[in-house]
Design an enzyme around this catalytic site. Structure first.
Site, PDB file in Angstrom:
ATOM      1  CG  HIS A 127      -0.398   0.190   2.526  1.00 38.47           C
ATOM      2  ND1 HIS A 127      -0.118  -0.849   3.386  1.00 38.47           N
ATOM      3  CD2 HIS A 127      -0.048   1.302   3.199  1.00 38.47           C
ATOM      4  CE1 HIS A 127       0.370  -0.386   4.522  1.00 38.47           C
ATOM      5  NE2 HIS A 127       0.420   0.926   4.426  1.00 38.47           N
ATOM      6  CG  ASP A 163       0.021  -4.118   2.749  1.00 35.91           C
ATOM      7  OD1 ASP A 163       0.149  -3.513   1.669  1.00 35.91           O
ATOM      8  OD2 ASP A 163       0.013  -3.538   3.854  1.00 35.91           O
ATOM      9  CB  SER A 236       3.242   1.725   5.992  1.00 33.12           C
ATOM     10  OG  SER A 236       2.014   1.505   6.601  1.00 33.12           O
TER      11      SER A 236
END
Length: 513
Positions: A127, A163, A236
């Site tokens: 993402h 992911d 992230s």
């Protein structure tokens, strides 16, 4: 509370494993400055993490993307007035700019990552580098090292389900870190997280492992490491290190009511990430086993109605035609207890366990069918992409042509028993609800707001296909099942409910006293 991906920027990019050989990363330069800290863990809290961080931090990078998004222009509220040209200068325009064409806007996203080889392979979250909106395109990806040097990055591959993504940078011999063994991690172990929260620069936080195999519901393969180390938007894709200086997790999500850190963060375990990264590094697509079923977790009410242990096993609510499960004889209502001898639980879902197999593998399913144990062998297929699966999903929830409640004495009796009134399915109602022409069952016309049925989310227009595994094609058939349940001393009723063209759902509702 809400779960969020830990990414920041002009866009908040939303984005979950394959059973492959755990091969080491690609061969690295012999004299590469390996950022491995050879520090043995000591009893109690370390005096300082400084030596560890000094060796690891150079291999942790900032990742930014530039994206183009086509958006319609705002209509000019001053059209036909002396102010219309002034408004157009700032991006306005009746009908979306000249000729009504959409306008391309630029956006940016920020995240973190880490280098795993001296020749520049970089791991991050999918993402972080995926388009952040429908119709958006990623124009460029830039990797920035802690010394401020910037490198254009090439996207080698990405896997939306896990992911994860793999990038490549060129132009030097880079510091790097290695994956560790997350299966050795224990609750209470110290960890160090490094990333780039909010784009402010490389930041180090420390904490402990709070839980293992945690699920968040945001992905099919959730088995996260939970930590209380401070993880925020922008972290992230950054690494979670153990005290050996090895990557045991990839920071991915946070649980937060506001988007800020409250001490609950989640990392993808290295045991899941490493096989996927190895596959992407070879230029291959990640392939997972697939059955073609819609599983449903078993909560306390469903467990009571089914006569099974709570949170053990999953019930099949749909079986796609011409899929491995369909060909092997799996049925709606089967309760899958084990996959290849491994228990199906909250921590090990049916989808997760099947996803660990390879297409073509033989999978043994231990199931409970109509209360009796049995076993089936299924040959795993290849799981479709998320886009293909989404395209297969139907919808339909229009109850505008439903008849009013109070259709007769039978309907009223049902209301007194379970908090519902129902009517039989007619072609008119079938069309109004967008149901398939083969659909059978009775349709809910009203739901008592004080009933357990209302609490479970049942509503007008839902189709009750079966009750206690018995077909309910008429109001009388449903009433008979309810009467049988009462005569047997049961306090709940297991309904199989369909809403529009979406897959059915099992719902256990308490019978009124």
């Amino acid at each position: 509370m809400r779960y969020a991906y830990a990414i920041t920027g002009a866009l908040l990019l939303a984005g979950t494993t394959a059973s492959l050989a755990l091969n080491p990363p690609a061969q690295t330069a012999q004299n590469a400055p390996e950022a491995m800290a050879q520090i043995a863990p000591r009893a109690g809290a370390p005096v300082s993490f400084a030596d560890l961080v000094a060796r690891l931090q150079p291999a942790v990078v900032n990742i930014s993307t530039k994206q183009s998004i086509k958006v319609p222009q705002q209509a000019n509220p001053f059209q036909g007035t002396p102010f219309q040209d002034f408004f157009n200068q700032f991006g306005g325009g009746q009908g979306g700019g000249q000729g009504g064409a959409p306008v391309t806007r630029q956006a940016q996203s920020l995240g973190s990552g880490f280098i795993i080889s001296a020749d520049g392979y970089v791991v991050t979250n999918n993402h972080v580098v995926a388009p952040g909106a429908r119709g958006a395109t990623v124009d460029s990806i830039t990797v920035t090292l802690t010394d401020g040097k910037e490198y254009p990055a090439k996207l080698i591959g990405r896997d939306q389900d896990s992911d994860l993504a793999l990038l490549k940078i060129e132009g030097g011999t880079f510091p790097f870190v290695r994956f560790g063994d997350s299966t050795r991690a224990r609750v209470g172990d110290w960890i160090v997280a490094i990333g780039n929260p909010f784009g402010i620069g490389s930041t180090v936080t420390a904490g402990i492992i709070s839980a293992l195999h945690r699920t968040t519901g945001l992905g099919l393969y959730d088995r996260f490491i939970q930590t209380d180390a401070s993880i925020n938007q922008g972290n992230s894709g950054g690494p979670m290190f153990d005290l050996r200086g090895e990557v045991i997790g990839i920071n991915s999500q946070i649980l937060s009511p506001s988007g800020g850190n409250i001490g609950i963060g989640f990392a993808i375990p290295a045991e899941q990430a490493r096989p996927i990264i190895d596959t992407l590094m070879k230029g291959q697509a990640v392939k997972r086993g697939y059955l073609g079923v819609g599983p449903q977790p078993i909560d306390e009410d469903l467990a009571s109605a089914l006569g099974v242990a709570k949170n053990h096993g999953e019930i099949i609510r749909s079986v796609e035609p011409d899929t491995p499960a369909g060909r092997a004889g799996v049925r709606v209502g089967d309760v899958v207890l084990k996959v290849n001898g491994q228990d199906v639980t909250n921590e090990q879902s049916l989808t997760y366990l099947v996803g660990q197999t390879k297409p073509g593998d033989a999978i043994r399913l231990d199931i409970l069918r109509d209360g009796k144990p049995t076993a089936l062998t299924v040959t795993a297929g290849t799981r479709p992409s998320p886009q293909e699966l989404a395209a297969q999903a139907g919808d339909g929830d229009d109850d505008s042509a439903m008849p009013d409640s109070g259709q007769g004495q039978g309907d009223q009796a049902m209301s007194n028993s379970v908090g519902l009134t129902v009517t039989e399915l007619t072609p008119q109602i079938q069309r109004a609800l967008g149901l398939d022409s083969t659909a059978k069952g009775v349709v809910i016309t009203t739901v008592d707001p004080s009933s357990d049925a209302a609490q479970k989310g049942l509503k007008r227009g839902d189709l009750i296909v079966a009750a206690n595994r018995q077909p309910t094609t008429t109001v009388a058939a449903l009433a008979q099942v309810v009467a049988q349940a009462r005569a047997q001393g049961r306090d709940s009723l297991l309904l199989f409910v369909q809403r529009g063209r979406t897959p059915g759902l099992f719902v256990a509702i308490r019978l009124k006293k």
